[in-house]
Enzyme design. Structure first.
Site, PDB file in Angstrom:
ATOM      1  N   HIS A  83       0.743  -1.155  -0.108  1.00 22.86           N
ATOM      2  CA  HIS A  83      -0.093   0.002   0.057  1.00 22.86           C
ATOM      3  C   HIS A  83       0.969   1.069   0.003  1.00 22.86           C
ATOM      4  O   HIS A  83       0.569   2.162  -0.715  1.00 22.86           O
ATOM      5  CB  HIS A  83      -0.909  -0.061   1.154  1.00 22.86           C
ATOM      6  CG  HIS A  83      -1.694   1.040   1.345  1.00 22.86           C
ATOM      7  ND1 HIS A  83      -2.795   1.199   2.007  1.00 22.86           N
ATOM      8  CD2 HIS A  83      -1.968   2.107   0.429  1.00 22.86           C
ATOM      9  CE1 HIS A  83      -3.558   2.407   1.882  1.00 22.86           C
ATOM     10  NE2 HIS A  83      -3.212   2.835   0.937  1.00 22.86           N
ATOM     11  N   GLU A 125       0.481   7.688  -3.672  1.00 21.52           N
ATOM     12  CA  GLU A 125       1.280   7.554  -2.465  1.00 21.52           C
ATOM     13  C   GLU A 125       2.528   8.313  -2.577  1.00 21.52           C
ATOM     14  O   GLU A 125       3.138   9.135  -1.515  1.00 21.52           O
ATOM     15  CB  GLU A 125       1.817   5.851  -2.481  1.00 21.52           C
ATOM     16  CG  GLU A 125       0.907   5.064  -2.150  1.00 21.52           C
ATOM     17  CD  GLU A 125       0.431   5.545  -0.815  1.00 21.52           C
ATOM     18  OE1 GLU A 125       1.326   5.107   0.342  1.00 21.52           O
ATOM     19  OE2 GLU A 125      -0.630   5.613  -0.378  1.00 21.52           O
ATOM     20  N   HIS A 129       2.939  10.596   0.602  1.00 22.95           N
ATOM     21  CA  HIS A 129       4.009  10.332   1.646  1.00 22.95           C
ATOM     22  C   HIS A 129       5.131  10.333   0.945  1.00 22.95           C
ATOM     23  O   HIS A 129       6.318  10.732   1.598  1.00 22.95           O
ATOM     24  CB  HIS A 129       3.498   8.786   1.777  1.00 22.95           C
ATOM     25  CG  HIS A 129       2.467   8.591   2.470  1.00 22.95           C
ATOM     26  ND1 HIS A 129       1.938   8.789   3.679  1.00 22.95           N
ATOM     27  CD2 HIS A 129       1.264   7.981   2.045  1.00 22.95           C
ATOM     28  CE1 HIS A 129       0.878   8.698   4.017  1.00 22.95           C
ATOM     29  NE2 HIS A 129       0.301   7.938   2.947  1.00 22.95           N
TER      30      HIS A 129
END
Length: 233
Positions: A83, A125, A129
């Site tokens: 993930h 992502e 992040h």
């Protein structure tokens, strides 16, 4: 009358101040120190491994027909997929550390499809992040690949052909057994109403296992979870 009005205004002001203070204390991420959302300034990573069959069942129940679900939920029989690799503070976490985020190079996205089988996931992502990692695009996704290579998936989860009901603690123990140095304080299992959703492994900046109390506190509290079988083939 003026005194009464002043009293009402004062009470209203105090009430608003109290609500603002309560909002800050209820959300640690919003009350972070000076490092908040500063790229590269964080304490550790969480490697999040999603149980793909649970994602696919949930997407089917929602009637989802988006491209990400189509790519992950048909064809190749995925088990655990990445993930993300999430920078974390000891309390809370940074996100979206560059706005707008530098557009991720398409060739880097394509190079990650074996671990993260949906382009939309890879792009998001990076935006949410990766921009907080302090690494460039290639460096961040190389870190994801290195982190994933450092976690062995227990054999019993690699080719699950039938639904499995299992205690979250048993999932943790299976990972600990095959990953020397991994402890209960460095791994957490998450779930939805009844299914395993993710296994989260805490790692230092140099991608060694490390304890993470806050992640562990957010772990699944159910006695048993279901692991749906793998799809496709």
């Amino acid at each position: 009358m003026f005194q009464a009005l002043r009293f009402v205004v004062s009470r209203r002001f105090l009430s608003l101040a109290f609500l603002a203070l309560a909002a800050l204390t209820a959300n640690p991420a919003s009350a972070q120190d000076r490092r908040q959302n500063a790229p590269g300034e964080f304490d550790f990573y969480v490697l999040s491994l999603s149980w793909s069959p649970s994602f696919c069942e949930a997407a089917q129940e929602r009637g989802g027909n988006n491209r990400s679900a189509q790519m992950q939920c048909g064809g190749r029989p995925y088990s655990f997929v990445v993930h993300g690799l999430w920078p974390q503070y000891d309390r809370g976490f940074p996100n979206y550390c560059e706005r707008p985020a530098p557009r991720l190079a398409r060739n880097i996205m394509q190079s990650m499809l074996d671990l993260m089988p949906a382009p939309g996931l890879i792009f998001s992502e990076w935006d949410k992040h990766g921009t907080c990692s302090g690494l460039g695009q290639r460096g961040y996704f190389e870190a994801i690949r290195k982190a994933r290579a450092g976690v062995k998936i227990p054999d019993e989860f690699l080719d699950l052909q039938q639904a499995k009901t299992i205690a979250p603690d048993a999932i943790e123990e299976a990972f600990i057994k095959v990953n020397p140095g991994l402890s209960n304080s460095a791994i957490a299992v998450t779930c939805d109403r009844n299914r395993l959703t993710e296994v989260r492994v805490c790692m230092s900046k140099d991608l060694q296992f490390r304890a993470c109390e806050e992640i562990d506190r957010r772990a699944c509290r159910r006695d048993q979870v279901v692991m749906p079988p793998m799809r496709g083939g």
